[in-house]
Each structure stands twice: as structure tokens, then as C-alpha cells.
Scaffold this active site. Structure first.
Site: not given
Ligand SMILES: Nc1ncnc2c1ncn2[C@@H]1O[C@H](COP(=O)(O)OP(=O)(O)O)[C@@H](O)[C@H]1O
Ligand SMILES: [Mg+2]
Length: 1081
Positions: A107-108, A112, A157, A160-161, A387, A389
Site C-alpha cells: 500500500s502506498g 494506482t 497512503n 489509498s485504494s 497491496g 498489508e
Molecule cells: N509516479 C509517481 N510520481 C509521483 N508521485 C507518485 C508516483 N507514484 C505514487 N506517487 C505518490 O505516492 C502516493 C501513493 O501512490 P498510490 O498509487 O496511491 O499507491 P498504492 O495505490 O500503491 O497504494 C500517491 O498519492 C502519490 O503521491
Molecule cells: Mg492504490
């Protein structure tokens, strides 16, 4: 020429872990760190992309980057998620292979975000057009809607989804998107009613409260203040960098684009509001007579408002919160709920309401984005699932168990597909291959999902078992059945080795997941798996007068009472994961493995231990090893030959023939052992990265040599061109100079020639002139001589005729001619007709003197006659008078010249018309010829008195000037003479005939300004009077005047000019009256 950069150019660390040398966990992490420090967040393991979360925006997702990666080979450019997306999209479009993008990580870690990047890349590179763009827009805009309802801030996050998402994007044969299908997996609905510390509820609640207009909130009966709602945790309601109000507008806009109707949006918001209201309904106990406690609603206001929102009858819902009806076959038993049960029912309703709403949203979005055509289509699936957890500081519960199970499955599919793909490639390419050992997590999957004795199966069994069922009985069951399993640990399991493990509490079990050990607390497992909503509540919901609510609770329909238990949550999840896995296996997988560099959501921090942990459980090292066990590097023959052809003379610069042969020749030419590489059907396989580096190094050297060669040739070319240019310029300059010099020379010669020519011509001309002059003189001489000769001859001949007459005749003739010429000449030079014009043309010959004197006189007389003939009678009279005046006075009196120009007016007093003189006029019976004011000189002292002087044909009258009374009237015949001086004075004396009647008074001495006129008129009148003789005019400076008895001499002397201009008159003595006249200048 297009400059191509390669994965291997300007590389920071190693772009592809397969090439890492030496390969160890430390070097692996070090490589990741090095690249991360240089903002290189992507690294490959073969075709797998490792993505490090940068936690800040990097300038590598621009449209220019999209263009850069578009239609390029995977290894052609430095590692990027776009390369993977492009590879997937192109093999879908060109090779008709369905694709799936599997994004995994904690997660984070950025899953996404990665999925969004992939989708936006595909949207950017696929076809364009109105219809296609609409589809793209809808697909992309489904994200903000689902994120608002399904994402929340967690400690890991901020976005977080809290649900799993798999999206199939469908394309037509051209690669244009047609539509999509979204599947959602298990929303973490427990979050609706309770959020762990430091986390908050789903975004939509906060977005609605801060972003909706006052009007909307009023309609939804909501208050902007978060603290009013029990379901909203307050400690982290506001998240840094998250603008809920703006996001609310984005979400509404996205819903509109996706195709939600106004009323649908409204219904959705009503449901969200209802959930918030539901949280505020509170219960209090009320004792009953049987001693048990019954729950009652504390404050019915919230209930009322919620019922109004959803169109539910308040009493129905109130009852549903107080009683529970259990139907079994024919029986119906109602029991009351205590407070705890009431709260449980309330929360269950809230959770169900929200999760069903979420599922409805997904269905609704699918309706909008589904492909319109039935035609066969290609599919690209993007999986963004929660992810792995593990919570260290709080309980891992049913949700984590499910989430981790799902990740376990994904890992398995990763292992299977990666290895299978690798192996298949060797087989496809005809390369010898020995199997590689790797950890297969199938055993863990089996522990969880096995149909007979898997954990999920046992949980279901427990839930369905009659009798008292608790989380503890479930744990007991696990302890008996799973005790032997290698990956299962519990305190009470038969496996006695955990008996003393105090890190393992009694109500917990631990599973050794592929990603680490996770301790699960059994509390809530049974409940959450049952996911029980009391039937009374679902029936109450079904009764609602609200279109959406009715749809969400179909089981509440009393007509379709289903006594069968609904499938448990675990069962449903296992089934859907099973379907998903089957689905993924049919597709070509593309992996994005997301790694979180730190736990602080901070950029620039790289925590080795955390990364190391992720690298381990994601099996990345194994991945590299598997990839390298066979061949570390492979490349199709064409690009390989293109890249390294400069290493061998035979392939450089062009190889004509099949690429494979070219590569064979190339490799044979290089000092590389034959076992280091193999030739596949379409690719060359290089076993050791060192070999590749060797090739690269050789290539680099070769490139340097080539660069030197190019430089050499270029410099030569440049110098040569420069020289040629100079030469050309020199020729031009020289040509111009020569031309100039020749021009100058020519000018000089030309002017010299002209000079010489002019001299020659002059000389010739002068010579000619001399000759002509001489000739002329000769001719003249001849003529003269002949003239003389002829003259002599003629004279000799005619001498007899001339003699006496010839001279006179010639003379007369000549004179005649001259006169004729003179007279004709006069005609044109005659003077003007003015009598005063004295000019006369000069005479040409002296002998004309006589004529010259006579002619002007005659001409003047004639001219005067002409002039006179023009006169009228009056004018004639005037001139006659003037003439007479001239005759009398000219050259005699000094006053005369000044009078010439004065006209003779006669009547200066206008006597006949002026009424003043009417009497006087009538007293004089004759016509007045002259009337004027004169001064009568006093005889005694010489002073003057003004008198009117009248002259008629017969007499002279003097009258008083003022009264007009006649003082004296002298008949003209009585006048003897008039005396005047020679000077310029106006004195005159009228001398009377002696003995006449008038003479009694004596002579008159008068003075007048119009002396000349008066005298002239007197003279004339006197002359015309028939009976009188002409009046005498004496002009003398001394004359005698008879004053009564005395004769007085009037003497005029020249006075000094200092007396002014006035004439003074003085009686000097008895005999002398002296008039002093100023000298005229
Ligand atoms: N390629 C990227 N560039 C900039 N920031 C990113 C990028 N990927 C993730 N982040 C940062 O990390 C945070 C968490 O990403 P997210 O995709 O929501 O994580 P996950 O879905 O794996 O839990 C996002 O809100 C963003 O701030
Ligand atoms: Mg996500």
C-alpha cells in the site's frame, strides 16, 4: 539522422538488473538506490518494470516523453513505465495478443498512480476521433469517481485504494478503444463506521461536506461541520495537499462525463448523506419487566431526517432497529434488540448501504463505458489491487487476511507466468534449457483456499454450523486442522514449538506469507465473513420510496424471501479471485512491481531495510536469477546487428544478407568464447552480462574511433570547402580587379586618342580654312577686277549720256526716297494726342530741320483743335474763363500759377438753394454769376470785415454776411477799373468811375481767396455788357484808391516770412496803406 539513445547509453547504475554484476542483494539495493537518487525511478528486470515511488512529481510524464517512447523497442530507451505500456499496446494491436498489466506492491508503493500512467499513455497513443475521444475520456474519468468513493487516507497512503480494481480496456482491430469493463473486489467497508487512528473515512464524505453548495447541503439536511458526524474521524479529517472541495467538483464533473444523470448523482449523494445521518442515531437502554434491556432511539431527529432523505417511513425503521425477526420454515420469531445489538444493526446497515452503493456505481459506470459493438475485440486488462498489508502496531483482521490472500495469488501468477514465459521463449527459440528452482507460494495459496481444509473453507463451515459459533471456535478448528502446515503458526496448535512463543497471543494465528509473517487476530472473522444484515433492516430499506435504495436491497422484497443464507464474504472473494486468475492467465502479462522507498511518504528518502524487505518478498532477486540462469540478455538479430556491426570489418558499414548470418559472422570475429552465446531462431542469447559489457565497451571504443574518423573527414571537408571558397573568391576578386584595370587603361587610351584626333582635325580644318579663304579672296579679287573692268567698260560706254542731268535726278530721287521713308517712319513714331505732349521724333538728316520745326507745330495745332472739338458748351466757357484769366494774369501776378488748377466754381455760397440767403437772392433780380465771402478792408485801420460778394450780369453787390442785407450795389458800368498787386495776395480794389452814382462812397478795397476768378469774371461780364467798355485790370504794386475824399496809395511790400503766411494790411498815414505780403518761397 535520428539519434537513438539506448537502455545502455548514459546509464545510471544498471538499467536492467539482469546486467548487474556481481549479482547480490546488496548490489541490487545499491543499484536501486543509486538510480533513485538520480531520479531514475524505473529499473528493468528483463521485461518487468520495477517502479520506485518518488513521492513528488517528476518531469518524466510529459507529452514529449509519450512521443519519445511511442513505437520504440522496449530496450531502446532508458527504463520507463511508458516503454512497458507501449510494448503492451503494440503487441495487442499488432500481434493480436490480449494483454494484462499487473501492478503489485505494498500500500502506498504507487500502484494506482502507475495504473493511471499506463492508461493515460495508452489513451495518448491510440487512435483519435470524436467517438474514440469520448470513450477515452469516459474510461479515464471513471477513475476520479471510483477513487472518491473507494479511496481513503490511511497511515500508509493519503489516497489509498480500499478496493481492488481490475479494468479491461477493449480495443478494435485498429487499436482504437471501444469501451471497458471494471471489476471491483471487496471494498473495505468496515472503514465506513470506524477508522483506525490517523486515518479517515472514504474521501467522498469529506468532499461532500466541504465542496457541496449550501443549497445542496440544505437539501441533503447536512451540516458542513465534520464534528457533527460520528462516522467521521476527526484527528485526520484534513489531509495536507488534498483539496476536498476542488476534488468534489472534479468528481461531479467526472460523473457527468461518464454519463450519470442529474437525478442519479442526487440519489448517490442522498445515500452518502443517509450513511452520515445513520451514524448519528444513538440508542439508550430501557429495562423491561422481564429484566432484560431493550434499546430505544435517543434522539429521533436524525432518524427522522434520514427517513425523509430516503423516503422511508420512520416507524418502520425504528422498529427494525428494535426487533429482529428470524424466519425459519413456517415460523417467525421476533426478539428485541439490546443496545449493543442495535448499534451492530445500525453499523451493519451503514456498511451495507455504502458497499452496495459502491458496487452500484461500478455497475453504472460499466453501463456507460461498455463497448457498443459486439465485434470481436482485443483486451488490455489493468489490475490495481490493494497491496500486501501488514500492521505491526495494530490488529490484522479479516480484511488484511483477504487482501494478503489476493496478493499471494498474484505472486503465484507472477511466478508462474514469468517462468513459464521465460521457459517458453527458450523452447520457442530452440535453446537448450534446464529448469531453475524458485520458491513457489502455491503451498500458501493452498493453505488459504483449499476447498476441504483451507482456512476460508473452514471459516465458512464455522459460519454455517448450527449452534454457538464464535471466533474462538473458529480458531480451535484451525488449530486442529492446519496445525501441521508449514506456513501456519498458532499458540495452541499441536505444533508444540509455538507454545512458548509470546509474540503469538492466544486469540491469534500467524501465516508465513511469501512477503512475510502476518499475525491475524481472529476477532470479527466470523462476523465479517457472515456479513449479516438483519432481514428487518433490508426489508425496511426495500420499502423506501427511493429508486436507488430499492435496487440496492433486492433481498428485502417480502415476495422473494430467500431462506437460504447468502454466500459468505470469503466465499465470494475466493470465487472472484479465482475468476480473475483464470482471466489473467489467458493474457500476456506485463509486470510493474512497485516499491516504496520509505515509510514517511517523503521524497528523497531511501530506507534500505524497507526496500530490502520488499525486494525479498516480491521475489525480485529470484526473478533476476531465473532470468540470468538462462541467458542474461537477448536481442533480436536486426537490432543486435545494427548496434554492433561496427565491431567487425565484414559487417561494417553494411551487411548484405540475413541479419542472423551477420550476427554469426560478427560474433565469430570477436574474441568471445562460443559458450557465452547461443543463436535462437530470431534472437541471440547472451549468457553473461560481462559479455554484453565487453561488446558495449568495444562498441564504445569503436564509436570513438568512428567519431575520430568522422571528425577527420569532416575537418578535411571543412578545410577543403573553405579553401575552395577562398579560391573562388580570389578568382572573383581578380576578375573584378582586371576588369577595373582594363577599364582604366581603355579610358586613358580613349582620351589620348581624342586629343590626338582633335589636334589632327583642327590642323586639317585650319588648312582647309586657309585654302577656302584664299580661294574666296581670289574670287573676290576676280569679282572686283571684273566689276572695275565692267564699270570702266560701262562708264566708257555711257559717259556720253550722264554728264549734266544725272546728278540732279539721282539727288531728287534719293531725297524723295528719304522723305518717303521719313514720313512713313513718322506714321509709326507719332507722339500722343495730348496737347501737353511736347515730344517729337528726332530727324534722321540735318537737311530735314525745317520740316522738323514746322511739322510739330502743325501737328500741335491740329491736335489742339481736335482736343477742343471734344468740349461741351459749359466746359468751353470754363476754359474760356481760364484762358481769359491767363491772358490777364499770366506772368503778371504771382498768385496766378496757384489758381490754374483750381476750378472756377462761381457760386461758393450756393446762394439760390441755401435758405439763409433766400432774402438776399430775392433782392438781386439778376442771375448770380459769382457769390463769395470777401473781406472788405477798413479804410481807417486796414482791418477786414466779411462781406458777401455777388456778381450778376449787371452789377456787383456787397451784403452783410450775417444778415444778408445789401450794403452796396454797384452797377457794372459804374466800375472804372480793377487794381491788383503783382504778388500772391488776394487784395483788389474796385475803382469806380468818377462822377457815377456809386462813386460817392469811394472805391472798394477788398480781399478774396478767389481773386483770380472774381477779376476774370468781372472782366468777362464787363466785356459782355453791351453798353460798357471793357473793364481795365491794373496790375501794379502801387496804386491809388479814392476813399471818399482822399486818394490813398496802396503799397504792397514784401513782408518777412516770420509774420506767418497771413497778409497784413496797415494804414501808415493818410496817404498810405501798406500791405505786407509774405515772400513766397
Ligand atoms: N509516479 C509517481 N510520481 C509521483 N508521485 C507518485 C508516483 N507514484 C505514487 N506517487 C505518490 O505516492 C502516493 C501513493 O501512490 P498510490 O498509487 O496511491 O499507491 P498504492 O495505490 O500503491 O497504494 C500517491 O498519492 C502519490 O503521491
Ligand atoms: Mg492504490
Amino acid at each position: 539522422m535520428e539519434v537513438k539513445t539506448s537502455l545502455l547509453d548514459n546509464m545510471i547504475g544498471v538499467g536492467d538488473m539482469v546486467l548487474l554484476e556481481p549479482l547480490s542483494e546488496d548490489s541490487f539495493i545499491e543499484n536501486l538506490r543509486k538510480r533513485f537518487d538520480h531520479n531514475e525511478i524505473y529499473t528493468y528486470i528483463g521485461s518487468v518494470v520495477i517502479s520506485m515511488n518518488p513521492y513528488r512529481s517528476l518531469p518524466i510524464f510529459t507529452p514529449e516523453k509519450v512521443e519519445e517512447y511511442r513505437n520504440r523497442n522496449f530496450y531502446e530507451l532508458s527504463p520507463h513505465i511508458y516503454a512497458l505500456a507501449d510494448e503492451a499496446y503494440r503487441s495487442l494491436r499488432d500481434q493480436d495478443k490480449d494483454q494484462c498489466i499487473l501492478i503489485t506492491g505494498e500500500s502506498g508503493a504507487g500502484k494506482t498512480e502507475a495504473s493511471k500512467l499506463v492508461m493515460s499513455y495508452v489513451a495518448a497513443v491510440c487512435g483519435k476521433g470524436q467517438e474514440v475521444n469520448k470513450v477515452k475520456e469516459q474510461l479515464l474519468q471513471s477513475n476520479p469517481v471510483l477513487e472518491a468513493f473507494g479511496n481513503a487516507k490511511t497511515v500508509r497512503n493519503d489516497n489509498s485504494s480500499r478496493f481492488g480494481k481490475y479494468m479491461d480496456i477493449e480495443f478494435d482491430f485498429k487499436g482504437d478503444p471501444l469501451g471497458g469493463v471494471i471489476s471491483n473486489y471487496l471494498l473495505e467497508k468496515s472503514r465506513v463506521v470506524k477508522q483506525p487512528r490517523g486515518e479517515r473515512n472514504f474521501h467522498i464524505f469529506y468532499q461532500l461536506l466541504s465542496g457541496a453548495s449550501d443549497d445542496t447541503l440544505k437539501k441533503l439536511k447536512l451540516d458542513r461541520d465534520y464534528s457533527k458526524y460520528n462516522y467521521l474521524s476527526l484527528d485526520s479529517a484534513v489531509v495536507n495537499g488534498l483539496d476536498d472541495a476542488a476534488n468534489f467538483r472534479t468528481v461531479k464533473n467526472a460523473m457527468q462525463i461518464v454519463g450519470f444523470m442529474e437525478d442519479e448523482v442526487q440519489s448517490v449523494l442522498e445515500l452518502v448523506a443517509a450513511v452520515l445521518k445513520l451514524g448519528d442515531i444513538e440508542f439508550k437502554p430501557e429495562s423491561r419487566c422481564n429484566g432484560s434491556d431493550e434499546s430505544r432511539i435517543k434522539d429521533k431527529n436524525d432518524l427522522k431526517e434520514m427517513c425523509e432523505l430516503l423516503g422511508i417511513e420512520q416507524s418502520v425503521l425504528e422498529r427494525a432497529f428494535s426487533y429482529r425477526t428470524v424466519e425459519a420454515r413456517l415460523e417467525k420469531v421476533s426478539t428485541t434488540l439490546n443496545v449493543a445489538q442495535a448499534y451492530y444493526a445500525r453499523d451493519a446497515l451503514a456498511k451495507n448501504l455504502y458497499s452496495r452503493l459502491f458496487s452500484w456505481l461500478v455497475t453504472r459506470i460499466n453501463e456507460s463505458i461498455k463497448a457498443q459493438t459486439k465485434a470481436r475485440h482485443k483486451v488490455m486488462g489493468v489490475l490495481d489491487i490493494y497491496g500486501f498489508e501488514i500492521f505491526e502496531d495494530r490488529d490484522n483482521s479479516f480484511e488484511q487476511f483477504i487482501i494478503n490472500y489476493c496478493n499471494e495469488k498474484l505472486q503465484q501468477i507472477f511466478i508462474e507466468l514469468t517462468l513459464r514465459e521465460e521457459q517458453e521463449e527458450y523452447v520457442r527459440e530452440g535453446i537448450e534449457w534446464t529448469n531453475i528452482e524458485y520458491f513457489n507460494n502455491a503451498i500458501i495459496c493452498d493453505l488459504i483456499e483449499n476447498h476441504q481444509n483451507g482456512i476460508l473453507a473452514m471459516l465458512d463451515e464455522e459460519c454455517l454450523r448450527p449452534g454457538t459459533v464464535t471466533d474462538e471456535t473458529f480458531l480451535d478448528k484451525l488449530n486442529t486442522i492446519c496445525a501441521e502446515h508449514q506456513h501456519f503458526e498458532s499458540r495452541l496448535s499441536k505444533n508444540s514449538k509455538f507454545l512458548t512463543d509470546h509474540s503469538l497471543p492466544h486469540n491469534c494465528f500467524r501465516i508465513q506469507h511469501y512477503a512475510g509473517k502476518v499475525l491475524y487476530r481472529v476477532e470479527g472473522f466470523v462476523d465479517k465473513n457472515n456479513d449479516l444484515l438483519y432481514r428487518d433492516l433490508s426489508q425496511a430499506m426495500y420499502k423506501a420510496n427511493h429508486s436507488l435504495i430499492k435496487q440496492l436491497f433486492p433481498e428485502g422484497n417480502p415476495g422473494k424471501v430467500n431462506l437460504k443464507r447468502p454466500p459468505t464474504a470469503g466465499f465470494q472473494f475466493r470465487a472472484s479471485v479465482g475468476t480473475l486468475m483464470k482471466n489473467l492467465q489467458t493474457k500476456n502479462p506485463n509486470y510493474i512491481r512497485c516499491i516504496k522507498p520509505n515509510d514517511k511518504k517523503a521524497s528523497h528518502i531511501f530506507t534500505d531495510s524497507l526496500v530490502c524487505h520488499q525486494v525479498r518478498y516480491l521475489g525480485l532477486m529470484e526473478n533476476v536469477r531465473v532470468r540470468r540462469a538462462g541467458y542474461a540478455f537477448r536481442q533480436a538479430y536486426e537490432p543486435c546487428l545494427e548496434r554492433y556491426k561496427m565491431l567487425c570489418k565484414r559487417t561494417w558499414p553494411h551487411w548484405r544478407g540475413p541479419a542472423r548470418e551477420g550476427v554469426e559472422v560478427l560474433m565469430a570475429d570477436l574474441p568471445v568464447p562460443a559458450e557465452e552465446f547461443s543463436f535462437g531462431r530470431s534472437k541471440i542469447f547472451i549468457r553473461n552480462p560481462r559479455t554484453l559489457f565487453f561488446l558495449e565497451e568495444r562498441r564504445r571504443q569503436c564509436l570513438q574511433d568512428l567519431a575520430t574518423l568522422i571528425q577527420k573527414i569532416y575537418r578535411g571537408w571543412k578545410c577543403r570547402s573553405h579553401f575552395l571558397l577562398l579560391k573562388k573568391s580570389q578568382i572573383v576578386v581578380a576578375a573584378w580587379y582586371r576588369r577595373y584595370a582594363q577599364e582604366k587603361k581603355y579610358q586613358k587610351i580613349k582620351s589620348a586618342t581624342t586629343v590626338v584626333q582633335s589636334y589632327t582635325r583642327g590642323w586639317q580644318a585650319r588648312k582647309l580654312l586657309r585654302e577656302l579663304k584664299y580661294q574666296k579672296r581670289c574670287e573676290e579679287a576676280v569679282t572686283t577686277i571684273s566689276a572695275f573692268w565692267h564699270g570702266t567698260q560701262v562708264r566708257r560706254e555711257y559717259r556720253k549720256f550722264f554728264r549734266a542731268n544725272a546728278g540732279k535726278k539721282i539727288y531728287d530721287f534719293t531725297i524723295q526716297r528719304i522723305m518717303q521713308k521719313y514720313f512713313l517712319g513718322l506714321k509709326s513714331t507719332m507722339p500722343s494726342m495730348s496737347p501737353i505732349d511736347k515730344s517729337w521724333p528726332a530727324r534722321p538728316y540735318r537737311f530735314l530741320d525745317g520740316v522738323h520745326r514746322e511739322l510739330p507745330r502743325i501737328f500741335h495745332l491740329w491736335r489742339c483743335k481736335k482736343y477742343r472739338s471734344q468740349f461741351t458748351e459749359e466746359k468751353k466757357a470754363v476754359y474760356e474763363e481760364k484762358l481769359e484769366a491767363s491772358e490777364i494774369f499770366k506772368d503778371k501776378k504771382a498768385l496766378y500759377p496757384s489758381s490754374v488748377s483750381q476750378p472756377f466754381k462761381g457760386d461758393y455760397l450756393e446762394i439760390s438753394t441755401n435758405p439763409k440767403y433766400q432774402k438776399l437772392n430775392s433782392a438781386v433780380d439778376e442771375k448770380v454769376l459769382l457769390a463769395d465771402v470777401v473781406n472788405k478792408i477798413n479804410r481807417a485801420n486796414g482791418k477786414g470785415t466779411a462781406r458777401i460778394f455777388l456778381l450778376t450780369k449787371k452789377s456787383v453787390v456787397l451784403a452783410d454776411q450775417k444778415t444778408g442785407q445789401v450794403k452796396a450795389s454797384v452797377p457794372l458800368p459804374d466800375l472804372a477799373s480793377v487794381s491788383v498787386s503783382t504778388q500772391s495776395d488776394g487784395f483788389f480794389a474796385l475803382r469806380l468811375k468818377e462822377g457815377s452814382a456809386s462813386a460817392v462812397k469811394g472805391d472798394f478795397l477788398l480781399s478774396s481767396e478767389h481773386l483770380i476768378e472774381i477779376i476774370t469774371k468781372l472782366h468777362r461780364t464787363g466785356a459782355t455788357a453791351a453798353d460798357s467798355k471793357q473793364l481795365n485790370v491794373d496790375i501794379s504794386d502801387e496804386f491809388l484808391v479814392q476813399f471818399k475824399h482822399d486818394k490813398v496809395c496802396v503799397k504792397f511790400i514784401q513782408g518777412a516770412p516770420k509774420n506767418g503766411n497771413s497778409v497784413s494790411c496797415k494804414r501808415k498815414n493818410n496817404r498810405l496803406l501798406e500791405v505786407s505780403v509774405p515772400t513766397t518761397a
